[in-house]
Design a protein around this motif. Sequence first.
Motif, short mmCIF file in Angstrom:
data_model
loop_
_atom_site.label_atom_id
_atom_site.label_comp_id
_atom_site.label_asym_id
_atom_site.label_seq_id
_atom_site.Cartn_x
_atom_site.Cartn_y
_atom_site.Cartn_z
N UNK A 134 0.83 -1.20 0.00
CA UNK A 134 0.00 0.00 0.00
C UNK A 134 0.87 1.25 0.00
N UNK A 135 2.02 1.18 0.66
CA UNK A 135 2.92 2.34 0.71
C UNK A 135 3.32 2.80 -0.69
N UNK A 136 3.46 1.85 -1.62
CA UNK A 136 3.85 2.21 -2.98
C UNK A 136 2.73 2.96 -3.69
N UNK A 137 1.51 2.54 -3.47
CA UNK A 137 0.37 3.25 -4.07
C UNK A 137 0.26 4.65 -3.48
N UNK A 138 0.42 4.76 -2.16
CA UNK A 138 0.32 6.07 -1.51
C UNK A 138 1.43 7.00 -1.99
N UNK A 139 2.62 6.45 -2.23
CA UNK A 139 3.70 7.28 -2.76
C UNK A 139 3.35 7.78 -4.15
N UNK A 140 2.65 6.98 -4.91
CA UNK A 140 2.29 7.34 -6.28
C UNK A 140 1.32 8.51 -6.31
N UNK A 141 0.37 8.55 -5.36
CA UNK A 141 -0.61 9.64 -5.35
C UNK A 141 -0.16 10.82 -4.50
N UNK A 142 0.88 10.63 -3.68
CA UNK A 142 1.46 11.73 -2.93
C UNK A 142 0.72 12.07 -1.66
N UNK A 143 1.19 11.57 -0.53
CA UNK A 143 0.57 11.86 0.76
C UNK A 143 1.10 13.18 1.29
N UNK A 144 0.21 14.10 1.62
CA UNK A 144 0.62 15.39 2.14
C UNK A 144 0.86 15.33 3.65
N UNK A 145 1.54 16.32 4.17
CA UNK A 145 2.04 16.28 5.54
C UNK A 145 0.94 16.23 6.59
N UNK A 146 -0.25 16.73 6.29
CA UNK A 146 -1.32 16.75 7.29
C UNK A 146 -2.06 15.44 7.44
N UNK A 147 -1.79 14.47 6.58
CA UNK A 147 -2.53 13.20 6.63
C UNK A 147 -2.08 12.35 7.80
N UNK A 148 -3.06 11.75 8.51
CA UNK A 148 -2.77 10.89 9.65
C UNK A 148 -3.43 9.52 9.53
N UNK A 149 -4.43 9.41 8.66
CA UNK A 149 -5.17 8.16 8.51
C UNK A 149 -5.46 7.91 7.04
N UNK A 150 -5.72 6.64 6.72
CA UNK A 150 -6.17 6.26 5.39
C UNK A 150 -7.52 5.56 5.54
#
Length: 301
Positions: A134-150
């Motif tokens: 899942x980390x690879x998918x999240x890297x692809x869409x770009x997680x911003x600094x304020x995110x704490x949950x998925x």
Amino acid sequence: MAKRWQNNLTWDDVTPKSAFMSRRQIMAGGAGAAAMLLAGRGRAETGDLVPNSYEEITAYNNFYEFGTGKEDPTANAGAMSTEPWSIKVDGIVDKPGDYAFGELIEGLTIEERIYRFRCVEAWSMVVPWNGFELADLLAKVGVQSGAKYVAFETAVLPDVMPGVRRGVLDFPYVEGLRLDEAMHPLTLMATGIYGKPMPNQNGAPIRLVVPWKYGFKSIKSIVRITLTDKEPPTSWNKANAREYGFYSNVNPEVNHPRWSQASERPIGGGIFAKRIPTLMFNGYEEEVASLYEGMDLSKSF
């Protein structure tokens, strides 16, 4: 952040795939070799676990959109079409949008991993998943600094999902992870089983697999992924917060209010199969315990 999981095993390291497909052959001779493929370490403490047969994995499921019986998903899920399939990605991300399934996973490396999979009803399987972190998918869409949950959401298709029409739960089915759980290298977005595309009843075309948590956390047939700064609602917690917490880590010391979680029944061992002790974090304690340092897991369950 946890060390990235390294996979250097192939199907050549275990019993041939043709033998995997036969339950009789698995039970007869596959135990020693297949047990070594369990993701993480060898997990000898679990005994001679082997992957369940394809038939067992695809015929004994929880997928309440298709019915509450273990055989209902197999009987009813064939009516669901997974082509085309799109997934909305939104919230605190760099690249929000509605992605076609193929577009979203394009370029991501599909791996083969075998995980122990345990349900809150105290039964367990060993499943060979195909998927990517899942980390690879999240890297692809770009997680911003304020995110704490998925947060995740399952498809709602009342025309082909009899459980939705019956209102078994408050649909759509929703789930969530803390961001560090989502980014952990054991957390998988699965697209298949035994090298085959994911069957409908198991969550086609894409589902979450979080092997140290009870099975209901591993949401199926995902149509939406949202990055948020607040703990998202989850379906079973909404239905009965006393029995189903947000974290839902496998923990033999915390019983379900209506039954013990100290032991489990492996599927595939027959009616006389012995129950086995439940392992903390489903046997992945060494890999994930650090995520919960300082937490009272009897309260944050």
